[in-house]
Design a protein around this motif. Sequence first.
Motif, short mmCIF file in Angstrom:
data_model
loop_
_atom_site.label_atom_id
_atom_site.label_comp_id
_atom_site.label_asym_id
_atom_site.label_seq_id
_atom_site.Cartn_x
_atom_site.Cartn_y
_atom_site.Cartn_z
N TYR A 1 0.83 -1.21 0.00
CA TYR A 1 0.00 0.00 0.00
C TYR A 1 0.87 1.26 0.00
N LEU B 1 -3.36 -6.75 -2.73
CA LEU B 1 -4.03 -6.46 -1.46
C LEU B 1 -5.26 -7.33 -1.19
N PRO B 2 -6.16 -7.54 -2.18
CA PRO B 2 -7.30 -8.42 -1.90
C PRO B 2 -6.90 -9.84 -1.52
N PHE B 3 -5.86 -10.37 -2.17
CA PHE B 3 -5.41 -11.72 -1.86
C PHE B 3 -4.82 -11.80 -0.44
N VAL C 1 -5.65 -9.86 2.04
CA VAL C 1 -6.78 -9.76 2.97
C VAL C 1 -7.47 -11.10 3.13
N VAL C 2 -7.67 -11.81 2.01
CA VAL C 2 -8.31 -13.13 2.06
C VAL C 2 -7.47 -14.10 2.88
N VAL D 1 -18.84 -10.82 -1.75
CA VAL D 1 -18.44 -10.99 -3.15
C VAL D 1 -19.37 -10.21 -4.07
N LEU E 1 -18.61 -6.50 -3.76
CA LEU E 1 -17.37 -6.15 -4.44
C LEU E 1 -17.55 -6.12 -5.96
N ASN F 1 -16.87 -2.82 -8.12
CA ASN F 1 -15.85 -2.79 -9.18
C ASN F 1 -16.46 -2.53 -10.55
#
Length: 210
Positions: free
Chosen positions: A33, A49-51, A53-54, A72, A75, A79
């Motif tokens: 970031y 970043l999303p990966f 976070v998951v 989901v 999102l 998007n």
Amino acid sequence: MRFLITNKNLIVKKQAHLKTFIKVHIFVFIANYLFAFYNTGNVEFMVMLPFLVVLYVTIKYDVNYKLLQKIVALLFVWNFSYGIFPNFKYNYYNDIKLVDYMIENKEKIFIVKNHTAVSQYFYKTGIDNPKNIIRLDKVNKEKLCKMIVSNEIYTDAIDKPKVFNKEQIILKDSDMMFKNLKRDKVFCYEGFYGKTTVYKVFDDSKLNIN
């Protein structure tokens, strides 16, 4: 286990384990970031970043399946509404006109505000990091004064439409370095955000930048 939402059990905290793994990935998240912020909002650094976070959430929590479905869906709507559709439908700055002009005038020096113009130039010409095209965040008043003595300088940064984003925060008031320079209007073009004007800026014997 400790329930974070006890009434519906949407998120359940797991027993503490893999602490080092979690800390490392938190550090990677923060580093990515910060690099994105430092690089004037370059989205390539944001892809991970999303990966991350998951990974963090699935290791530390048991998450209700229905909640995941709703996240989901949310999102996707986000998007599609703010990313996919606007990029497909609109040309935000329409900098392709600036890029075409730079291709036709490779002997001139250009100071461009958005890094996307440099990327588009590379996609059209295959020339990476051309010496005659400089991003605004790489220039200061002292460097500009030295360049302008013996070069024709062109820029789109003087009245580029302003949008609130990380790039705008970092480049705040950076276009003020052109304030005391003489300028000639070269051409204009329209984009979704508004009109951009390309100027030729130049020095004369009375120029004084403080």
